[in-house]
Design a protein around this motif. Structure first.
Motif, PDB file in Angstrom:
ATOM      1  N   UNK A  42       9.690  -3.759  -5.181  1.00 51.22           N
ATOM      2  CA  UNK A  42       9.290  -2.695  -4.878  1.00 51.22           C
ATOM      3  C   UNK A  42       8.718  -1.836  -3.861  1.00 51.22           C
ATOM      4  N   UNK A  43       9.320  -0.255  -4.024  1.00 52.48           N
ATOM      5  CA  UNK A  43       8.881   0.046  -3.010  1.00 52.48           C
ATOM      6  C   UNK A  43       7.597   0.161  -3.538  1.00 52.48           C
ATOM      7  N   UNK A  44       7.085  -0.453  -1.532  1.00 53.24           N
ATOM      8  CA  UNK A  44       5.328   0.256  -1.170  1.00 53.24           C
ATOM      9  C   UNK A  44       4.699   1.572  -0.771  1.00 53.24           C
ATOM     10  N   UNK A  45       4.263   1.961  -2.452  1.00 53.54           N
ATOM     11  CA  UNK A  45       3.419   3.243  -1.752  1.00 53.54           C
ATOM     12  C   UNK A  45       2.432   3.322  -0.776  1.00 53.54           C
ATOM     13  N   UNK A  46       2.379   4.562  -0.183  1.00 52.03           N
ATOM     14  CA  UNK A  46       1.009   5.145   1.574  1.00 52.03           C
ATOM     15  C   UNK A  46       0.109   4.180   0.970  1.00 52.03           C
ATOM     16  N   UNK A  47      -0.771   4.677   0.265  1.00 49.26           N
ATOM     17  CA  UNK A  47      -1.730   4.453  -0.551  1.00 49.26           C
ATOM     18  C   UNK A  47      -2.005   4.124  -1.540  1.00 49.26           C
ATOM     19  N   UNK A  48      -3.051   2.640  -1.981  1.00 52.50           N
ATOM     20  CA  UNK A  48      -3.500   2.712  -2.897  1.00 52.50           C
ATOM     21  C   UNK A  48      -4.839   3.409  -3.174  1.00 52.50           C
ATOM     22  N   UNK A  49      -4.974   3.888  -4.944  1.00 54.97           N
ATOM     23  CA  UNK A  49      -6.344   4.639  -5.281  1.00 54.97           C
ATOM     24  C   UNK A  49      -6.415   3.978  -6.540  1.00 54.97           C
ATOM     25  N   UNK A  50      -8.039   3.951  -6.795  1.00 52.80           N
ATOM     26  CA  UNK A  50      -8.263   3.652  -8.103  1.00 52.80           C
ATOM     27  C   UNK A  50      -8.325   5.064  -9.143  1.00 52.80           C
TER      28      UNK A  50
END
Length: 466
Positions: free
Chosen positions: A77-85
């Motif tokens: 999978x492409x890695x997204x720049x920031x992980x948020x919740x």
């Protein structure tokens, strides 16, 4: 060599996530691989991949992925720049994420594939665009079985939206208090008798709460899922259920009139010369770095996040504690199609902690967000005076990000700082002055440049952590 599995991905026995470099990898069991292949063969999958609603994904041989060799299949999978919740999203963000969940679920259902869960943690934001990231969530439809994701959708999407839209209760603290979301029973109690004649509320909250209570008291061995299957819970009924949920989501609007800082963006206490000087300072600090990720703390309407983007930042994370301001900013960015700014709701005096199993399932905000440049403008006086956080503690918090820093210090005679000091007991906050601030800053940062704004009441510092 296998990368370590992500500590938040253990709940699905059919797949596991691994993070390595600029990619996210997923190991699939034999059943999980068959489910993915069924979904990947659909037009729904191809369309969602093409328009970016589904995270960019490629099937790869297990031997070429940094995962445990025992898996039957692997995805990159492409890695997204920031992980948020979800507890860091504004109302409109959660609603758009709910829309995406239902759109993808209905499209897959039409081709014989169903989502086996419906948690809001399956969605991330690429700037102002929601992206579905959990490819392991799709499975081949089992004839006669109900949609297992219905309750989860209500708890983690619909009930939080109801609370804010109908009862004007912010959902963020509630979701931060429980990874399972808001149960029908709790939602019904919080909403009370408001909108008692709305059909969607009756169906998804009040009747759902009654059913929850009834089954809680029933025989623990009762096979509710089997009963629904025997009743013939087919695709048409599931699609009608999802369509009903879509109508409920579309009908929800948060009509808050004002909030503490919602008019703060007028910045009436700043002169135009001050604002121009701040913008120039931020632009120069940003431009000195190579396409940095910028974290804008106390971003308000996103003015300086936009300055950073204009100066070459690849991404600006615009954080503010006022969820109405963040909601307005998100809707503006969505209308513009601007994906280089990610707005988030966050109380800087109480940022998101680590949560879940062993406090590792959902990492803290500071552990997830690793910027190249931090902007801390018009924040210090609020933390130091409104929240009584000592200067050394503020500096430690800023140092935790390990990034270059632009920070603004309002002097005692600044209009906003003076107003806050006027509410305090005489003598208690005598330590709030520029020399003490600079002493605290110098213990953890090297000041590379500083300038006082034309009004003479605020100083900007460009710093490097030591």
């Amino acid at each position: 060599m296998s990368a370590p599995p992500d500590p938040g991905s253990f709940r699905d026995p059919l797949s596991r996530v691994y993070v390595d470099g600029d990619a996210v990898w997923r190991g699939l069991s034999e059943a999980g691989l068959a489910d993915f292949e069924a979904y990947a063969a659909t037009e729904a999958y191809r369309a969602a991949q093409a328009d970016g609603r589904l995270v960019a994904t490629t099937a790869v041989p297990v031997a070429e992925a940094p995962i445990d060799a025992s898996w039957a299949g692997a995805l990159r999978h492409e890695r997204l720049r920031v992980l948020t919740y979800p507890y860091e999203w504004a109302f409109s963000m959660l609603r758009d994420a709910a829309r995406l969940q239902l759109e993808l679920s209905r499209a897959a259902l039409a081709e014989g594939v169903l989502t086996k869960d419906a948690t809001s943690y399956n969605v991330q934001f690429d700037g102002s665009r929601p992206v579905f990231i959990d490819l392991g969530s799709f499975e081949r439809l089992v004839p006669g079985e109900p949609w297992a994701g219905y309750r989860q959708f209500c708890e983690l999407f619909l009930n939080p939206l109801y609370l804010q839209a109908i009862a004007d209760i912010p959902f963020q603290p509630w979701l931060r208090g429980s990874l399972n979301g808001i149960s029908p029973t709790h939602a019904a109690a919080a909403i009370g008798s408001r909108k008692r004649f709305r059909r969607d509320l009756l169906t998804h909250v009040r009747l759902h709460a009654r059913a929850e209570a009834r089954y809680a008291d029933a025989d623990a061995d009762r096979d509710v899922r089997g009963e629904l299957k025997r009743a013939g819970f087919g695709p048409k009924i599931i699609d009608a259920q999802m369509a009903n949920l879509q109508r409920a989501v579309e009908a929800l609007e948060w009509k808050a009139a004002a909030s503490t800082w919602s008019s703060y963006s007028t910045r009436g206490h700043y002169t135009d010369l001050d604002l121009d000087a701040k913008a120039d300072f931020v632009a120069r600090a940003t431009g000195a770095l190579d396409a940095p990720t910028v974290l804008d703390l106390g971003a308000n309407d996103g003015r300086f996040s936009r300055v950073a983007i204009g100066a070459g930042a690849s991404l600006a994370i615009a954080v503010d504690g006022d969820h109405l301001v963040v909601d307005h900013l998100y809707r503006e960015l969505r209308a513009e199609g601007e994906r280089r700014i990610l707005p988030l709701v966050l109380d800087l005096a109480d940022p998101s902690p680590a949560m879940g199993w062993r406090s590792k399932e959902r990492p803290s905000f500071v552990d997830r967000v690793r910027p190249d440049l931090v902007l801390c403008l018009a924040v210090i006086h609020h933390l130091a005076l409104s929240n009584t956080v000592p200067f050394d503690e503020i500096v430690e918090f800023l140092h935790d990000f390990g990034a270059t820093l632009v920070v603004e210090m309002p002097h005692r005679d600044d209009p906003m700082a003076s107003r806050l000091l006027g509410r305090k007991r005489s003598g208690v906050f005598d330590h709030y002055d520029q020399p003490q601030w600079e002493a605290a800053l110098g213990r953890r940062f090297t000041v590379l440049e500083q300038t006082t704004l034309p009004s003479g009441t605020r100083t900007l510092y460009l710093c490097r952590p030591v």
